[in-house]
Scaffold this active site. Structure first.
Site, short mmCIF file in Angstrom:
data_model
loop_
_atom_site.label_atom_id
_atom_site.label_comp_id
_atom_site.label_asym_id
_atom_site.label_seq_id
_atom_site.Cartn_x
_atom_site.Cartn_y
_atom_site.Cartn_z
N GLU A 159 0.83 -1.22 0.00
CA GLU A 159 0.00 0.00 0.00
C GLU A 159 0.86 1.26 0.00
O GLU A 159 0.59 2.21 0.74
CB GLU A 159 -0.95 -0.01 1.21
CG GLU A 159 -1.92 -1.16 1.17
CD GLU A 159 -2.98 -1.13 2.27
OE1 GLU A 159 -2.92 -0.24 3.14
OE2 GLU A 159 -3.86 -2.00 2.24
N GLU A 195 -3.99 -9.10 0.49
CA GLU A 195 -4.40 -8.88 1.89
C GLU A 195 -5.92 -8.93 1.91
O GLU A 195 -6.57 -8.25 1.11
CB GLU A 195 -3.89 -7.51 2.34
CG GLU A 195 -3.76 -7.40 3.84
CD GLU A 195 -3.06 -6.10 4.25
OE1 GLU A 195 -1.90 -5.87 3.82
OE2 GLU A 195 -3.68 -5.33 4.97
#
Ligand code: GAL
Length: 807
Positions: free
Chosen positions: A423, A499
């Site tokens: 991210e 994720e």
């Protein structure tokens, strides 16, 4: 003969390398001196450290607490969580005292290092920004706390040596508890100057078939006129191939060896080979290194997905932070092994090291136990998430950090994918696209055999910018609603759930009414274990299951997270005393939450799963609606409350939850017995389970997870502690304060009850039960024999257990 004092000789694995007579590996483990603080002259050889604490390494200086709300208090808006206005985040990094400077000093003798020898000093990680001095002189430094690094210290050596390591942890440098100090091992390698370079062996298996495997061994050496003999041994230690060469390409030998009828490495059969590399000069053996490797074939193909040894499979993975709960970041191999055993029992076959470089011990265990590994590197590139994060070092360090990651770990068969970032805010902007390419190119250059992913949360943007298209593997963090579109727009032909879930729950805590909720908060700062609560950016396990089951182009998932970890107490980021996560499938003590059985019911295809929730101690809720869920590998079951049928439930497609859970939503609570009878496909009774309402806590019960420990001074026994009533029924809501005593050949190490709001420190021999349970960690000494743990609590019959510590 060189002599050593205060150093411990090891004959076990270092990295993938086993000590042989030609080189010596010395573990700098015991008798370190440690102090927190700046001490400007602590690098000097004659600095007086006698008053400092004596510690052994691995060591985490911050785990002993106390928890303090003011530590690393971050008044921020967490942008990646979609927050717009800053609020005061108290437990974000665990509220443990990791910030500041610390010094470690260690004295060792190393006499008679011969003229033709050199000495390397290796660190598997040091938190953080280590500055290393030997005998008052600066040897070197390394910024990133999660990386492995080493120095040649030959020129600094004297007979008696003082090694001093200075560490600095800045505030606002992490989004979770990073730990502090020399938390992984430190070693000396004494070897010939003409020898195999550190991390110089690189083994790949470019061709794998049933009949034959081609094993390519590249070996980097220092020296001239050398001859290299490589021998491959099977798991029984028998030679299966051998090759000798003198052809050296600029200090690199390259050999191709054939292994006939190879045993392939897989999670189900983690078969390991050894390559023994021997370097000779004029017939004299100068160096020998043994590298463990596996023969296996990985492919990622459009339209097919991921295959291992020719078989398509989906990752049943979890993300793990590196802390080990009550012992913090201080590496302990038995604690790591236990985590992996729990995950294997759940049926998991993969782990992602979120969001940094894994320990070498964790990789060794994954090789041995059969767990595929997604080795990640960074949580930040050049753009910050936190004020003092890795972006401070990115430009200068990123290439050398990646090279060390790859070189130190590339022989592990368990690693099947790299991740260059999680991210990263660099997902925005053209610069970020270039960075993604640059990092991926470094991976490809150093290891062309494995693909690279990035865990992306800005999926809409990365579809437009080209960021997602250039990755070997597009990894989506959450964003289940974008999977279809991403699969259409990205060219790779598959998607990884890098994720998933981020469902939140507290072990043994249930909230009513039972309903789906995002960012739900309660006055006790706990989350409901009906497994219906998630974060504004995340989702429920079932949302992922549907994609995994229905979309052939989804190549698997890595659930956030396998275990709770210190820090990031979402949804209570701004509520004190929350100080550890609620995301875990297992709690911080490693005890399974209900969700463990939900994943197990679909991932563990060997063993049956039949699990009832909630507990059945609801005094005051008599007559009120108290739904019962069953997580099971069977398709249907009948529920009985005190012998009365509540009907049969069958998994069905009416909702995502109904597809994976059996739910009786209208059950009215009455104390007694809840029983579930599960049916096989033919409708026959296949299994039964019941839970009962418990009376008052009466007796302490101790259950050993492992009956023996090794008498090596490190090994841990994990003892589950619970209380039962007079009839032996577990008391699921007990909160008794307990006291622990360890006698014999071991010591009390820590206790943990999995309560994310508890401010009791882990190393004191007392703790409250949380939802009726806790775990005590007992550490072996170096003497074999019995270790006795006794547990007392006021008004309770005490418990006692004996652990055998063996040679
Ligand atoms: C993700 C992030 C993880 C963790 C998680 C919590 O976005 O990558 O590090 O913060 O959210 O849900």
């Amino acid at each position: 003969m060189r002599t050593t004092t205060s150093i411990f000789f090891v004959c076990f694995l270092f990295s993938l390398t086993i000590a042989a007579q030609t080189r010596q590996i010395i573990d700098l483990k015991e008798n370190w001196k440690f102090a927190k603080g700046s001490y400007n002259d602590a690098y000097q050889k004659n600095f007086n450290d006698t008053k400092w604490e004596t510690v052994s390494v691995p060591h985490d200086w911050a785990i002993y607490g106390p928890f303090d709300k003011e530590i690393d208090k971050q008044t921020v808006a967490i942008l990646q969580n979609g927050e717009k206005t800053p609020t005061e985040k108290t437990g974000r990094t665990g509220a443990l005292p990791y910030i500041g400077e610390g010094w470690y000093r260690h004295t060792f003798k190393l006499t008679d290092v011969a003229q033709n020898e050199k000495v390397l000093l290796t660190f598997d990680g040091a938190m953080s920004e280590p500055q290393v001095y030997l005998n008052g002189k600066k040897v070197g430094s390394w910024n990133y706390g999660y990386n492995y690094f080493y120095f040649d210290i030959t020129e600094y050596l004297e007979d008696t040596n003082v090694l001093a390591v200075h560490l600095t942890n800045r505030d606002k440098s992490s989004r979770w508890y990073p730990g502090a100090g020399l938390y992984r091992k430190v070693q000396l390698i004494v070897k010939n100057k003409e020898s195999i370079n550190h991390w110089g062996t690189y083994i790949t298996t470019p061709l794998v078939s049933k009949n034959i495997a081609k094993v390519n061994v590249k070996t980097e050496v220092t020296g001239s006129n050398l001859e290299l003999k490589t021998t491959i041994l099977n798991a029984e230690g028998n030679e299966v191939a051998s090759n000798t060469t003198t052809t050296n390409f600029n200090n690199q030998f390259e050999q191709i060896l054939a292994v006939n009828n190879p045993n392939l490495w897989s999670p189900e059969m983690p078969y390991l080979y050894k390559a023994k590399s021997e370097v000779y000069k004029n017939g004299t053996l100068l160096d020998a290194v043994t590298t463990i490797f596996g023969i296996r074939d990985i492919k990622y193909e459009a339209g097919k997905g991921f295959s291992l040894n020719g078989e398509i499979r989906k990752f049943k993975g979890v993300c793990l932070h590196h802390d080990l709960g009550p012992i913090g970041s201080a590496l302990n191999k038995s604690a790591l092994r236990r985590q992996l055993q729990i995950l294997k029992d759940m049926g998991a076959d993969a782990v992602r090291s979120a969001h940094n470089m894994p320990s070498l011990e964790q990789l060794e265990l994954c090789d041995e136990m059969g767990i595929m590994f997604l080795a990640e590197s960074f949580d930040e590139w050049a753009k910050p998430k936190v004020d003092n994060g890795y972006h401070l070092f990115f430009e200068e360090d990123v290439e050398k950090d990646l090279i060390n990651l790859i070189h130190a770990t590339r022989n592990h068969p368990s690693i099947v994918m790299w991740s260059s970032g999680n991210e990263v805010p660099d997902q925005w902007g053209a610069e970020g696209v270039k960075r993604a390419k640059r990092l991926q190119d470094i991976f490809h250059r150093e290891d062309p055999t494995r693909p690279v992913t990035v865990g992306m949360d800005q999926v809409g943007n990365t579809m437009k910018s080209g960021f997602g298209a250039l990755l070997d593997i597009p990894g989506l963090n959450y964003r289940v609603h974008l999977y279809e579109e991403a699969q259409e727009k990205f060219p790779q032909g598959f998607i990884l759930g890098s994720e998933t879930a981020s469902t939140v729950s507290s072990r043994g805590i249930y909230k009513f009414p039972v309903e789906k909720a995002s960012m739900k908060q309660y006055d006790d700062y706990q989350c409901s274990s009906y497994d219906l609560e998630y974060c504004s950016w995340s989702n429920l396990p079932d949302d992922d299951f549907v994609l995994q089951d229905d979309k052939p182009w989804v190549i698997g998932e890595f659930v956030w997270t396998g275990f709770d970890y210190l820090g990031e107490p979402t949804p209570y980021d701004d509520k004190w005393p929350s100080r550890s996560s609620y995301f875990g499938i297992n709690d911080l003590a490693g005890l399974p939450k209900d969700r463990f059985y939900l994943y197990r019911s679909r991932w563990n295809t060997e063993d049956e799963t039949l699990h009832i929730l909630p507990h059945w101690n609801w005094e005051g809720r008599e007559g009120e609606t108290t739904p019962v869920f069953v997580y099971t590998s069977y398709d249907s079951a009948e529920l009985f409350v005190n012998g009365k049928s509540m009907g049969i439930q069958k998994k069905n497609d009416s909702t995502k939850q109904n597809r994976y859970r059996l739910m009786w939503m209208d059950v009215k609570y009455e104390p007694g017995t809840v029983k579930v009878v599960a049916f096989d496909k033919e409708g026959n009774t296949a299994a039964e389970k019941e839970i009962k309402t418990a009376g008052k806590p009466y007796k302490i019960v101790l259950t050993l997870e492992n009956k023996t420990v090794k008498a090596n001074g490190d090994d841990l026994a994990f003892v589950r502690v619970s209380v039962v009533d007079k009839n032996g029924i577990p008391c699921p809501t007990a909160t008794n304060q307990l006291k622990f005593k360890v006698k014999g050949n071991g010591s009390f190490r820590a206790a943990c009850n999995g309560d994310a709001t508890s401010l009791e420190v882990f190393h004191n021999p007392t703790m409250k039960l949380f939802s009726g349970q806790l775990v005590v960690l007992v550490q072996s000494s170096k003497t074999a024999g019995d270790i006795e743990l006794s547990v007392k609590g006021s008004g309770l019959k005490s418990g006692k257990v004996t652990i055998q510590s063996v040679e």
